[in-house]
Motif scaffolding. Structure first.
Motif, PDB file in Angstrom:
ATOM      1  N   UNK A 272       0.813  -1.217   0.000  1.00 46.71           N
ATOM      2  CA  UNK A 272       0.000   0.000   0.000  1.00 46.71           C
ATOM      3  C   UNK A 272       0.846   1.267   0.000  1.00 46.71           C
ATOM      4  N   UNK A 273       2.102   1.158   0.422  1.00 42.52           N
ATOM      5  CA  UNK A 273       3.020   2.298   0.510  1.00 42.52           C
ATOM      6  C   UNK A 273       4.353   1.925  -0.129  1.00 42.52           C
ATOM      7  N   UNK A 274       4.370   1.672  -1.448  1.00 34.68           N
ATOM      8  CA  UNK A 274       5.570   1.124  -2.087  1.00 34.68           C
ATOM      9  C   UNK A 274       6.773   2.073  -2.106  1.00 34.68           C
ATOM     10  N   UNK A 275       6.541   3.380  -2.041  1.00 34.91           N
ATOM     11  CA  UNK A 275       7.649   4.342  -2.101  1.00 34.91           C
ATOM     12  C   UNK A 275       8.066   4.858  -0.732  1.00 34.91           C
ATOM     13  N   UNK A 276       7.507   4.296   0.320  1.00 33.27           N
ATOM     14  CA  UNK A 276       7.779   4.756   1.684  1.00 33.27           C
ATOM     15  C   UNK A 276       8.368   3.624   2.525  1.00 33.27           C
ATOM     16  N   UNK A 277       9.689   3.569   2.650  1.00 24.95           N
ATOM     17  CA  UNK A 277      10.280   2.533   3.507  1.00 24.95           C
ATOM     18  C   UNK A 277       9.922   2.765   4.977  1.00 24.95           C
ATOM     19  N   UNK A 278       9.647   1.676   5.667  1.00 20.72           N
ATOM     20  CA  UNK A 278       9.285   1.724   7.082  1.00 20.72           C
ATOM     21  C   UNK A 278      10.431   1.122   7.874  1.00 20.72           C
ATOM     22  N   UNK A 279      10.919   1.869   8.860  1.00 22.40           N
ATOM     23  CA  UNK A 279      11.999   1.394   9.719  1.00 22.40           C
ATOM     24  C   UNK A 279      11.385   0.905  11.024  1.00 22.40           C
ATOM     25  N   UNK A 280      11.701  -0.332  11.396  1.00 18.61           N
ATOM     26  CA  UNK A 280      11.228  -0.925  12.639  1.00 18.61           C
ATOM     27  C   UNK A 280      12.401  -1.036  13.602  1.00 18.61           C
TER      28      UNK A 280
ATOM     29  N   UNK B  63      -1.547   8.917   2.814  1.00 17.16           N
ATOM     30  CA  UNK B  63      -1.172   9.251   4.187  1.00 17.16           C
ATOM     31  C   UNK B  63      -1.291   8.004   5.058  1.00 17.16           C
ATOM     32  N   UNK B  64      -0.311   7.816   5.924  1.00 17.33           N
ATOM     33  CA  UNK B  64      -0.274   6.642   6.795  1.00 17.33           C
ATOM     34  C   UNK B  64      -1.062   6.944   8.066  1.00 17.33           C
ATOM     35  N   UNK B  65      -2.050   6.117   8.348  1.00 18.24           N
ATOM     36  CA  UNK B  65      -2.877   6.274   9.538  1.00 18.24           C
ATOM     37  C   UNK B  65      -2.400   5.343  10.650  1.00 18.24           C
ATOM     38  N   UNK B  66      -2.878   5.573  11.866  1.00 17.37           N
ATOM     39  CA  UNK B  66      -2.500   4.748  13.011  1.00 17.37           C
ATOM     40  C   UNK B  66      -2.884   3.279  12.783  1.00 17.37           C
ATOM     41  N   UNK B  67      -4.007   3.050  12.144  1.00 17.27           N
ATOM     42  CA  UNK B  67      -4.427   1.673  11.851  1.00 17.27           C
ATOM     43  C   UNK B  67      -3.430   0.991  10.914  1.00 17.27           C
ATOM     44  N   UNK B  68      -2.877   1.762   9.977  1.00 14.68           N
ATOM     45  CA  UNK B  68      -1.867   1.226   9.064  1.00 14.68           C
ATOM     46  C   UNK B  68      -0.603   0.844   9.825  1.00 14.68           C
ATOM     47  N   UNK B  69      -0.204   1.677  10.779  1.00 13.15           N
ATOM     48  CA  UNK B  69       0.985   1.389  11.578  1.00 13.15           C
ATOM     49  C   UNK B  69       0.814   0.096  12.368  1.00 13.15           C
ATOM     50  N   UNK B  70      -0.352  -0.068  12.971  1.00 15.43           N
ATOM     51  CA  UNK B  70      -0.608  -1.288  13.744  1.00 15.43           C
ATOM     52  C   UNK B  70      -0.603  -2.521  12.853  1.00 15.43           C
ATOM     53  N   UNK B  71      -1.157  -2.394  11.652  1.00 13.43           N
ATOM     54  CA  UNK B  71      -1.155  -3.533  10.734  1.00 13.43           C
ATOM     55  C   UNK B  71       0.267  -3.857  10.274  1.00 13.43           C
ATOM     56  N   UNK B  72       1.076  -2.842  10.018  1.00 13.39           N
ATOM     57  CA  UNK B  72       2.475  -3.062   9.645  1.00 13.39           C
ATOM     58  C   UNK B  72       3.226  -3.781  10.754  1.00 13.39           C
ATOM     59  N   UNK B  73       3.023  -3.336  12.003  1.00 14.03           N
ATOM     60  CA  UNK B  73       3.690  -3.979  13.132  1.00 14.03           C
ATOM     61  C   UNK B  73       3.262  -5.442  13.246  1.00 14.03           C
ATOM     62  N   UNK B  74       1.975  -5.696  13.090  1.00 11.20           N
ATOM     63  CA  UNK B  74       1.472  -7.070  13.170  1.00 11.20           C
ATOM     64  C   UNK B  74       2.099  -7.933  12.072  1.00 11.20           C
ATOM     65  N   UNK B  75       2.146  -7.414  10.838  1.00 12.00           N
ATOM     66  CA  UNK B  75       2.656  -8.199   9.713  1.00 12.00           C
ATOM     67  C   UNK B  75       4.136  -8.527   9.869  1.00 12.00           C
ATOM     68  N   UNK B  76       4.955  -7.562  10.283  1.00 16.15           N
ATOM     69  CA  UNK B  76       6.398  -7.828  10.411  1.00 16.15           C
ATOM     70  C   UNK B  76       6.662  -8.800  11.557  1.00 16.15           C
TER      71      UNK B  76
ATOM     72  N   UNK C 109       7.105   0.197  14.810  1.00 13.87           N
ATOM     73  CA  UNK C 109       7.465   1.208  13.815  1.00 13.87           C
ATOM     74  C   UNK C 109       8.267   2.301  14.503  1.00 13.87           C
ATOM     75  N   UNK C 110       9.464   2.534  14.007  1.00 20.32           N
ATOM     76  CA  UNK C 110      10.338   3.578  14.529  1.00 20.32           C
ATOM     77  C   UNK C 110      10.138   4.868  13.739  1.00 20.32           C
ATOM     78  N   UNK C 111      10.182   4.764  12.420  1.00 17.29           N
ATOM     79  CA  UNK C 111      10.002   5.929  11.547  1.00 17.29           C
ATOM     80  C   UNK C 111       9.575   5.448  10.168  1.00 17.29           C
ATOM     81  N   UNK C 112       8.839   6.299   9.471  1.00 13.19           N
ATOM     82  CA  UNK C 112       8.473   6.037   8.081  1.00 13.19           C
ATOM     83  C   UNK C 112       9.054   7.148   7.237  1.00 13.19           C
ATOM     84  N   UNK C 113       9.793   6.774   6.219  1.00 12.87           N
ATOM     85  CA  UNK C 113      10.341   7.756   5.280  1.00 12.87           C
ATOM     86  C   UNK C 113       9.283   7.972   4.195  1.00 12.87           C
ATOM     87  N   UNK C 114       8.258   8.726   4.576  1.00  9.52           N
ATOM     88  CA  UNK C 114       7.057   8.862   3.769  1.00  9.52           C
ATOM     89  C   UNK C 114       7.322   9.595   2.464  1.00  9.52           C
ATOM     90  N   UNK C 115       6.741   9.076   1.391  1.00 11.44           N
ATOM     91  CA  UNK C 115       6.813   9.687   0.066  1.00 11.44           C
ATOM     92  C   UNK C 115       5.471  10.320  -0.245  1.00 11.44           C
TER      93      UNK C 115
END
Length: 80
Positions: free
Chosen positions: A20-28, A48-61, A37-43
């Motif tokens: 969903x965010x192919x141009x935005x690397x996520x640093x954990x 826009x990355x929402x809190x629900x997206x952050x929680x889903x990213x954390x769950x997936x990794x 999630x430590x930081x997102x290098x958002x493109x």
């Protein structure tokens, strides 16, 4: 959302990419026995990355790394 790929970095960190965010690397960063999630290098080309997206990213990794039980049992997830 799907985890596309990830790689290890220095100091207990991971860099991951999601479909969903192919141009935005996520640093954990690792805290205890799971990653958050430590930081997102958002493109600006990505939505826009929402809190629900952050929680889903954390769950997936954490699920990918076999740490989903530790993540699910974290202190901030328990109800008072």
């Amino acid at each position: 959302m799907k985890l596309e790929r990830y790689s290890y970095m220095k100091r207990n960190r991971l860099k991951a990419f999601f479909d969903h965010f192919p141009d935005s690397p996520v640093i954990f960063s690792k805290i205890g026995s799971y990653y958050f999630v430590y930081v997102i290098q958002w493109s600006e080309y990505d939505p826009i990355v929402l809190r629900e997206d952050l929680e889903e990213m954390e769950w997936l990794i954490n699920k990918e790394l076999g740490l989903h039980e530790e993540y699910q049992n974290r202190r901030s997830n328990t109800e008072i």
